[in-house]
Design an enzyme around this catalytic site. Structure first.
Site, PDB file in Angstrom:
ATOM      1  N   THR A  41       2.707  -3.256  -3.628  1.00 39.68           N
ATOM      2  CA  THR A  41       3.751  -2.662  -4.460  1.00 39.68           C
ATOM      3  C   THR A  41       3.952  -1.207  -4.015  1.00 39.68           C
ATOM      4  O   THR A  41       3.029  -0.584  -3.474  1.00 39.68           O
ATOM      5  CB  THR A  41       3.379  -2.705  -5.956  1.00 39.68           C
ATOM      6  OG1 THR A  41       2.090  -2.112  -6.146  1.00 39.68           O
ATOM      7  CG2 THR A  41       3.337  -4.155  -6.461  1.00 39.68           C
ATOM      8  N   VAL A  43       4.675   2.057  -5.416  1.00 37.63           N
ATOM      9  CA  VAL A  43       4.002   3.250  -5.934  1.00 37.63           C
ATOM     10  C   VAL A  43       2.505   3.198  -5.634  1.00 37.63           C
ATOM     11  O   VAL A  43       1.897   4.198  -5.250  1.00 37.63           O
ATOM     12  CB  VAL A  43       4.260   3.412  -7.449  1.00 37.63           C
ATOM     13  CG1 VAL A  43       3.477   4.605  -7.993  1.00 37.63           C
ATOM     14  CG2 VAL A  43       5.751   3.606  -7.715  1.00 37.63           C
ATOM     15  N   CYS A  44       1.907   2.025  -5.796  1.00 34.81           N
ATOM     16  CA  CYS A  44       0.474   1.873  -5.522  1.00 34.81           C
ATOM     17  C   CYS A  44       0.153   2.194  -4.063  1.00 34.81           C
ATOM     18  O   CYS A  44      -0.888   2.793  -3.769  1.00 34.81           O
ATOM     19  CB  CYS A  44       0.024   0.454  -5.859  1.00 34.81           C
ATOM     20  SG  CYS A  44       0.304  -0.018  -7.577  1.00 34.81           S
ATOM     21  N   THR A  45       1.037   1.807  -3.168  1.00 36.96           N
ATOM     22  CA  THR A  45       0.819   2.107  -1.744  1.00 36.96           C
ATOM     23  C   THR A  45       0.800   3.604  -1.508  1.00 36.96           C
ATOM     24  O   THR A  45      -0.055   4.124  -0.772  1.00 36.96           O
ATOM     25  CB  THR A  45       1.919   1.444  -0.895  1.00 36.96           C
ATOM     26  OG1 THR A  45       1.879   0.026  -1.102  1.00 36.96           O
ATOM     27  CG2 THR A  45       1.726   1.739   0.584  1.00 36.96           C
ATOM     28  N   LEU A  48      -2.720   5.023  -3.164  1.00 42.41           N
ATOM     29  CA  LEU A  48      -3.949   4.781  -2.428  1.00 42.41           C
ATOM     30  C   LEU A  48      -3.903   5.430  -1.051  1.00 42.41           C
ATOM     31  O   LEU A  48      -4.921   5.867  -0.533  1.00 42.41           O
ATOM     32  CB  LEU A  48      -4.243   3.288  -2.331  1.00 42.41           C
ATOM     33  CG  LEU A  48      -5.040   2.747  -3.535  1.00 42.41           C
ATOM     34  CD1 LEU A  48      -4.155   2.597  -4.769  1.00 42.41           C
ATOM     35  CD2 LEU A  48      -5.735   1.431  -3.213  1.00 42.41           C
TER      36      LEU A  48
END
Length: 219
Positions: A41, A43-45, A48
């Site tokens: 996804t 935003v998660c990319t 992290l």
């Protein structure tokens, strides 16, 4: 739910770096457990990936990092390649990601976001941050919705404040950054404050109560 000051649960962690007991992994370090809603996804990319760049700063502070979502380990490992590509960094991924496929951790730690569900209609994890001390106790928690990416520079700032105030009788004011002036704790009597913080000063206020006491950051 875990409250501030509680010992953080010593759960069995299934991760991209192997399986272990959480407390064994923490050892004598500080630790940050942060969750994300789902692999693959956008935003998660970015989140992290940003953390991979900040790992050296967390290392300087003796802080270990570990991520978590409801995806399985194989999904995490595949997604890591996308994160590395996005960050233009093909080195080893520097921290583990926990698989919480049965959502047991998400539920027990209050990390479920009721507004976000997967294709099967099951709730996803929110963007939680838990900072845990070497004593395995929870020092700070923050919960963000799926739509709001976190500022990990702010989380570094929070770590600096926690590590300072655990050893010094000060608090950090709004927008404080490492090296800035601090506040003398209200519980410190003035004669003790004079000995501990000889350069502190009291800011006068209309109430005439001497509670706004500022001191250079103690070493």
């Amino acid at each position: 739910m875990v409250n501030l000051g509680d010992v953080f649960p010593n759960f069995d962690a299934k991760t991209t770096h192997g399986d272990f007991k959480f407390h064994d992994w923490i050892g004598d370090s500080w630790a940050i457990l942060f969750s994300h809603p789902a692999d693959y996804t956008p935003v998660c990319t970015t989140e992290l990936g940003r953390v991979t760049k900040l790992v050296p700063e967390f290392n300087k502070r003796g802080v270990k990092l570990i991520a978590l979502s409801c995806d399985n380990v194989e999904s995490h490992k595949g997604w890591i390649e996308d994160i590395k590509s996005y960050m233009k960094d093909q080195g080893d991924f520097p921290y583990p990601i926990i698989s919480d496929s049965d959502r047991s951790l998400a539920v027990s730690l209050g990390m479920v976001d009721p507004a976000e569900k997967d294709a099967a209609g099951l709730p996803l994890t929110c963007r939680a941050v838990f900072i845990i001390g070497p004593d395995k106790k929870l020092k700070l928690s923050m919960l963000y919705p799926a739509t709001t990416g976190r500022n990990f520079t702010e989380i570094l700032r929070v770590v600096d404040s926690l590590q300072l105030t655990v050893n010094q009788k000060v608090a950090t004011p709004a927008d404080w950054v490492n090296g800035g002036d601090c506040m003398v704790l209200p519980t410190i009597k003035e004669d003790e404050a004079a000995k501990l913080f000889p350069n502190h000063k009291t800011i006068p206020v209309p109430s005439k109560k001497p509670y706004l006491r500022i001191t250079p950051q103690p070493k």
